[in-house]
Write an enzyme that holds these catalytic residues in place. Structure first.
Site, short mmCIF file in Angstrom:
data_model
loop_
_atom_site.label_atom_id
_atom_site.label_comp_id
_atom_site.label_asym_id
_atom_site.label_seq_id
_atom_site.Cartn_x
_atom_site.Cartn_y
_atom_site.Cartn_z
N ASN A 92 4.91 -42.27 18.05
CA ASN A 92 4.43 -40.96 17.62
C ASN A 92 5.44 -40.41 16.62
O ASN A 92 6.62 -40.25 16.96
CB ASN A 92 4.30 -40.00 18.81
CG ASN A 92 3.16 -40.36 19.72
OD1 ASN A 92 2.42 -41.32 19.48
ND2 ASN A 92 2.99 -39.59 20.78
N ARG B 173 -7.75 -43.44 21.21
CA ARG B 173 -6.70 -43.32 22.21
C ARG B 173 -6.92 -42.02 22.99
O ARG B 173 -6.96 -40.94 22.41
CB ARG B 173 -5.32 -43.30 21.55
CG ARG B 173 -4.20 -43.12 22.57
CD ARG B 173 -2.83 -42.98 21.94
NE ARG B 173 -1.90 -42.60 22.99
CZ ARG B 173 -1.00 -41.63 22.89
NH1 ARG B 173 -0.88 -40.93 21.78
NH2 ARG B 173 -0.20 -41.36 23.91
N TYR C 104 6.15 -37.40 13.53
CA TYR C 104 5.71 -36.17 12.86
C TYR C 104 6.67 -35.68 11.78
O TYR C 104 6.24 -35.22 10.73
CB TYR C 104 5.52 -35.05 13.89
CG TYR C 104 4.33 -35.25 14.79
CD1 TYR C 104 3.05 -34.88 14.37
CD2 TYR C 104 4.45 -35.83 16.04
CE1 TYR C 104 1.94 -35.07 15.17
CE2 TYR C 104 3.35 -36.02 16.86
CZ TYR C 104 2.09 -35.65 16.42
OH TYR C 104 1.00 -35.84 17.23
N GLU D 168 5.27 -40.07 25.45
CA GLU D 168 6.41 -39.23 25.14
C GLU D 168 7.20 -38.77 26.36
O GLU D 168 7.30 -37.56 26.65
CB GLU D 168 5.96 -38.01 24.32
CG GLU D 168 5.33 -38.36 23.00
CD GLU D 168 4.99 -37.14 22.15
OE1 GLU D 168 4.62 -37.35 20.98
OE2 GLU D 168 5.12 -36.00 22.64
N HIS E 246 -0.16 -38.39 30.25
CA HIS E 246 0.13 -37.50 29.13
C HIS E 246 0.46 -36.12 29.71
O HIS E 246 -0.20 -35.13 29.41
CB HIS E 246 -1.06 -37.45 28.17
CG HIS E 246 -0.70 -36.97 26.79
ND1 HIS E 246 -1.05 -37.63 25.64
CD2 HIS E 246 0.00 -35.88 26.38
CE1 HIS E 246 -0.60 -36.97 24.58
NE2 HIS E 246 0.03 -35.90 25.01
N GLU F 12 0.36 -41.54 17.31
CA GLU F 12 0.09 -40.16 16.89
C GLU F 12 0.77 -39.92 15.55
O GLU F 12 1.92 -40.30 15.35
CB GLU F 12 0.64 -39.12 17.88
CG GLU F 12 -0.12 -38.98 19.17
CD GLU F 12 0.46 -37.88 20.06
OE1 GLU F 12 1.07 -36.92 19.51
OE2 GLU F 12 0.32 -37.99 21.28
#
Length: 451
Positions: free
Chosen positions: A297, A81, A299, A170, A125, A357
């Site tokens: 994504n 990606r 985290y 995002e 991005h 991600e």
């Protein structure tokens, strides 16, 4: 349809890859006709970036991409990606196309396919052309139309070979850190911009979807990547639960609901400032264009408590403390990934999902043996892979996993102070050194499972 787990724990044809972003790795900030981006400008603002660092050179991927593709191939990864730099392709944001910029991505796609690596292309991005920012950027509705034109240029050139398209990465970060707190480009600080900037980003996504899908007719797979997290109340009190619910509405549902339900969360919409005529006829139908997949994504989690000072007090983020934190200060919370995937399945039912991600920053060092040993990152990936496998077993249609990141890179406002890569980068020599986490990812991808 749910992905069907194999005996190794992941579906056949599961996508194993890494992710990068153009500004973070490419460098070549002025090469071959590239235009200025908002990050090129923002990194010149005194005090904006750690130690005044820039992405002018970064990992020099623009000149070293052939070797970087070989790094992926050597690991046996079957997907990659990456994002395309809008100002490298359309330097002024609209109008004249920079053929040299398109040539770069054209050759990269060919090289990936030759090595059996499927390209997953992100169109935005965060590196908006500065020329568009000078005309209002995402505060200006016309930027969504400019994005559609740019998407068409890229799709026309690459659409015969690229099957997977991601419109935006995002948008929440572009809104919050770019236009509310000002911590990222373009560095604007104005809470009243949340609704219009978010709406124009989502509109850009919506108008691009049919353009990208047409590039490969019925074969194209089009999605968007959202950064999503559990927002958990800091206590069992009703005030804290309500605060966490509101923050979830602002950071998660504000982006999920328009895409999958055709409207903004009403309790949040009622509280945000909106310019007159922000939502025009057919906007919500455009934003809710059916998608082929959702990129996730993930985290960490965030703990929320109610603010002090009455009913209009803003909720407060409670900092995590103690062991189990990455170098970003993020709590390692793998079960949150499982919970999030099941929530998305149950509440929004995307036809497919990819983890676009997931990764962690740790203070990596070159050891005496010349290697980079990162046991904390290996453990991080192992536990998160296990939760992804668990989610698949419970019926989540998860079809791929992209580790952030292929290599250490420019970490936005934090400059080069944080390392997320599975390859260590010596920024003075541009040498790439495979970390133990990269070997682990290669092993998992090779057997399509964690054990």
């Amino acid at each position: 349809m749910p992905a069907t787990a194999t005996t190794a724990g992941f579906p056949a044809n599961f996508a194993w890859g890494t992710a990068t972003a153009a500004y973070q790795i490419e460098g070549a900030a002025r090469a071959d006709g590239k235009g200025e981006s908002i990050w090129d400008r923002f990194t010149r603002v005194p005090g904006a970036i750690h130690q005044g660092e820039t992405g002018d050179v970064a990992c020099d991927h623009y000149h070293r991409w052939r070797a970087d593709v070989e790094l992926m191939a050597e690991l046996g990864l079957n997907a990659y990606r990456f994002s395309i730099s809008w100002p490298r392709v359309v330097p002024m944001g609209r109008g004249a196309v920079n053929t040299a910029g398109l040539d770069f991505y054209d050759a990269l796609v060919d090289a990936l396919l030759e090595r059996g690596i499927a390209p997953y292309v992100t169109l935005y991005h965060w590196d908006l052309p500065q020329a568009l920012e000078d005309r209002g950027g995402w505060r200006n509705r016309d930027t969504a139309l400019a994005f559609a034109e740019y998407a068409g240029v890229v799709a026309h050139r690459l659409g015969d070979r690229v099957r997977h398209w991601i419109t935006l990465n995002e948008p929440q970060v572009a809104v919050y850190l770019g236009h509310v707190t000002g911590e990222m480009a373009p560095g604007v600080r104005d809470l009243s911009l949340w609704a219009p900037v978010a709406h124009h980003l989502l509109l850009a996504h919506g108008v691009a979807v049919p353009i990208l899908r047409a590039a490969r007719a019925a074969d194209a797979q089009v999605g968007i990547t959202l950064n999503l997290a559990p927002f958990e109340p800091a206590s069992a009190s009703e005030d804290d639960r309500n605060a966490a619910r509101f923050v979830d509405g602002l950071f998660n549902r504000w982006f999920l609901d328009p895409i999958f339900r055709g409207g903004y969360p009403p309790e949040v919409f009622a509280l945000l400032a909106q310019p007159a005529g922000m939502v025009q006829a057919d906007d919500m139908a455009t934003i809710a264009a059916p998608l082929d997949f959702l990129g996730v994504n993930y985290y960490t989690r965030f703990m929320i408590r109610a603010g002090v000072g009455g009913e209009h007090a803003l909720p407060v983020l409670v900092p995590e403390t103690g062991p189990g934190l990455t170098e970003m200060g993020w709590f390692v919370y793998p079960t949150g990934l499982y919970d999030l995937l099941l929530r998305l399945r149950d509440e929004y039912a995307p036809p497919r999902m990819f983890i676009t991600e997931n990764g962690a920053a740790y203070p990596d060092l070159i050891a005496a043996d010349g290697a980079v040993h990162d046991p904390e990152r290996v453990a991080y990936l192992r536990t998160h892979f296990a939760q992804a496998q668990r989610a698949i077993a419970d019926g989540v249609p998860l079809h791929g996993y992209f580790v952030w990141s292929l290599m250490d890179n420019f970490e936005w406002a934090l400059g080069y102070s944080k390392r997320f890569g599975i390859y260590y980068v010596d920024y003075q020599t541009q040498q790439r050194i495979l970390k133990d986490s990269g070997r682990y990812l290669s092993e998992v991808a090779g057997r399509n499972g964690t054990h």
